[in-house]
Design an enzyme around this catalytic site. Sequence first.
Site, PDB file in Angstrom:
ATOM      1  CB  THR A 115       2.337 -22.543  63.060  1.00  0.00           C
ATOM      2  OG1 THR A 115       3.763 -22.540  63.204  1.00  0.00           O
ATOM      3  CG2 THR A 115       1.719 -21.530  64.013  1.00  0.00           C
ATOM      4  CD  GLU A 116       1.145 -25.282  58.401  1.00  0.00           C
ATOM      5  OE1 GLU A 116       1.271 -24.180  58.971  1.00  0.00           O
ATOM      6  OE2 GLU A 116       0.131 -25.592  57.755  1.00  0.00           O
ATOM      7  CE  LYS A 165      21.535  -9.937  53.222  1.00  0.00           C
ATOM      8  NZ  LYS A 165      21.240 -10.647  52.001  1.00  0.00           N
ATOM      9  CD  GLU A 219       4.177 -23.341  68.013  1.00  0.00           C
ATOM     10  OE1 GLU A 219       3.241 -22.897  67.315  1.00  0.00           O
ATOM     11  OE2 GLU A 219       4.219 -23.231  69.245  1.00  0.00           O
ATOM     12  CG  ASP A 277      12.457 -19.686  64.422  1.00  0.00           C
ATOM     13  OD1 ASP A 277      11.566 -18.974  63.922  1.00  0.00           O
ATOM     14  OD2 ASP A 277      13.572 -19.851  63.890  1.00  0.00           O
ATOM     15  CD  GLU A 298       1.041 -16.606  52.843  1.00  0.00           C
ATOM     16  OE1 GLU A 298       1.111 -16.849  54.056  1.00  0.00           O
ATOM     17  OE2 GLU A 298       2.009 -16.150  52.176  1.00  0.00           O
ATOM     18  CG  ASP A 314       8.912 -14.500  55.964  1.00  0.00           C
ATOM     19  OD1 ASP A 314       9.304 -15.652  55.778  1.00  0.00           O
ATOM     20  OD2 ASP A 314       7.809 -14.077  55.561  1.00  0.00           O
ATOM     21  CD  GLU A 330      -2.123 -17.441  61.103  1.00  0.00           C
ATOM     22  OE1 GLU A 330      -3.068 -18.114  60.678  1.00  0.00           O
ATOM     23  OE2 GLU A 330      -1.027 -17.936  61.442  1.00  0.00           O
TER      24      GLU A 330
HETATM   25  C1  LIG Z   1       7.742 -17.990  57.646  1.00  0.00           C
HETATM   26  S1  LIG Z   1       6.109 -18.141  57.076  1.00  0.00           S
HETATM   27  C2  LIG Z   1       5.238 -18.712  58.514  1.00  0.00           C
HETATM   28  C3  LIG Z   1       4.006 -19.485  58.176  1.00  0.00           C
HETATM   29  C4  LIG Z   1       3.099 -19.921  59.346  1.00  0.00           C
HETATM   30  N1  LIG Z   1       2.622 -18.767  60.093  1.00  0.00           N
HETATM   31  C5  LIG Z   1       3.768 -20.901  60.264  1.00  0.00           C
HETATM   32  O1  LIG Z   1       4.089 -20.523  61.402  1.00  0.00           O
HETATM   33  O2  LIG Z   1       3.948 -22.065  59.878  1.00  0.00           O
HETATM   34  C6  LIG Z   1       5.583 -16.429  56.951  1.00  0.00           C
HETATM   35  C7  LIG Z   1       4.461 -16.208  55.954  1.00  0.00           C
HETATM   36  O3  LIG Z   1       4.079 -14.818  56.009  1.00  0.00           O
HETATM   37  C8  LIG Z   1       3.749 -14.394  54.700  1.00  0.00           C
HETATM   38  N2  LIG Z   1       3.862 -12.903  54.677  1.00  0.00           N
HETATM   39  C9  LIG Z   1       4.991 -12.178  54.855  1.00  0.00           C
HETATM   40  N3  LIG Z   1       4.725 -10.852  54.765  1.00  0.00           N
HETATM   41  C10 LIG Z   1       3.387 -10.734  54.534  1.00  0.00           C
HETATM   42  C11 LIG Z   1       2.521  -9.614  54.331  1.00  0.00           C
HETATM   43  N4  LIG Z   1       2.991  -8.347  54.351  1.00  0.00           N
HETATM   44  N5  LIG Z   1       1.200  -9.852  54.107  1.00  0.00           N
HETATM   45  C12 LIG Z   1       0.734 -11.127  54.055  1.00  0.00           C
HETATM   46  N6  LIG Z   1       1.524 -12.233  54.255  1.00  0.00           N
HETATM   47  C13 LIG Z   1       2.823 -12.042  54.483  1.00  0.00           C
HETATM   48  C14 LIG Z   1       4.755 -15.115  53.817  1.00  0.00           C
HETATM   49  O4  LIG Z   1       4.331 -15.212  52.478  1.00  0.00           O
HETATM   50  C15 LIG Z   1       4.837 -16.485  54.514  1.00  0.00           C
HETATM   51  O5  LIG Z   1       3.938 -17.421  53.966  1.00  0.00           O
END
Ligand SMILES: C[S@@+](CC[C@H](N)C(=O)[O-])C[C@H]1O[C@@H](n2cnc3c(N)ncnc32)[C@H](O)[C@@H]1O
Length: 221
Positions: free
Chosen positions: A191-192, A122, A194, A154, A69, A118, A44
Amino acid sequence: MRSRYKPWAIEYLKNNFKNQFSIGENEDFSSIEEYVLNRPTYLEIGPGKGQFILNLAKRYPEFNFLVIELDKSIAGTTLKKIDEAEIDNVKLIAGNFYDLAKGLKKSKFCGIFLNFSDPWPKKRHEKRRLTSPNFLIEYAKLLKEEGYIYFKTDNGDFYQYSYEEFNKFKRDIIYLNENYDCSNQDFDAETEFENRYKLQGIAIKRVILKKTKDTLLELPK
Ligand SMILES: C[S@@+](CC[C@H](N)C(=O)[O-])C[C@H]1O[C@@H](n2cnc3c(N)ncnc32)[C@H](O)[C@@H]1O
């Protein structure tokens, strides 16, 4: 994801290695390879605080799970939860997926989870999107034959973008639902993010893709 800087979480990350692998410079990746080769393993990317992966790991002790992460405060928080869960089939790496992909030589995953990544709306940030071409190429290399990508979001624009990119790389779409209601069944868990979006009434989009013999392993010309 914007997160608060948590000194205790950074400290926790520095001192706890029961369920953590490091991928710093000159790091030996052999313990990661061993873990991945030991059991069928799922990766993941961006687990957030780990609700999803801990749920899955408890329900599927026959598989190994690896999470990577980028955000150190989040990674420290997640690692503590993994340690407290007292299970042996989730390991965490605090770092960037690219550095992991660069270092792995033998590992092949059964599936890769991209949960509420994320969207980086942009155009100049496109390369950071976890479904942009450079990432999709790495996933193809790291997946077993017929390995899966499990994608949930989402965000309508990010979903559209990702769907188009998935198609360019020739993967079979084996599941698509633009109003998905996760019930913590099958091979999935909430997920959180979600939880939060569902409470706001936002439709969740979910796609599952299978690697095939036609899936591109290089960027399309
Ligand atoms: C918007 S959060 C979603 C968290 C979780 N998956 C959830 O659905 O609740 C996206 C996470 O991906 C991590 N992330 C983004 N790009 C990444 C990368 N290249 N390698 C590792 N983690 C990454 C960010 O730090 C962030 O914690």
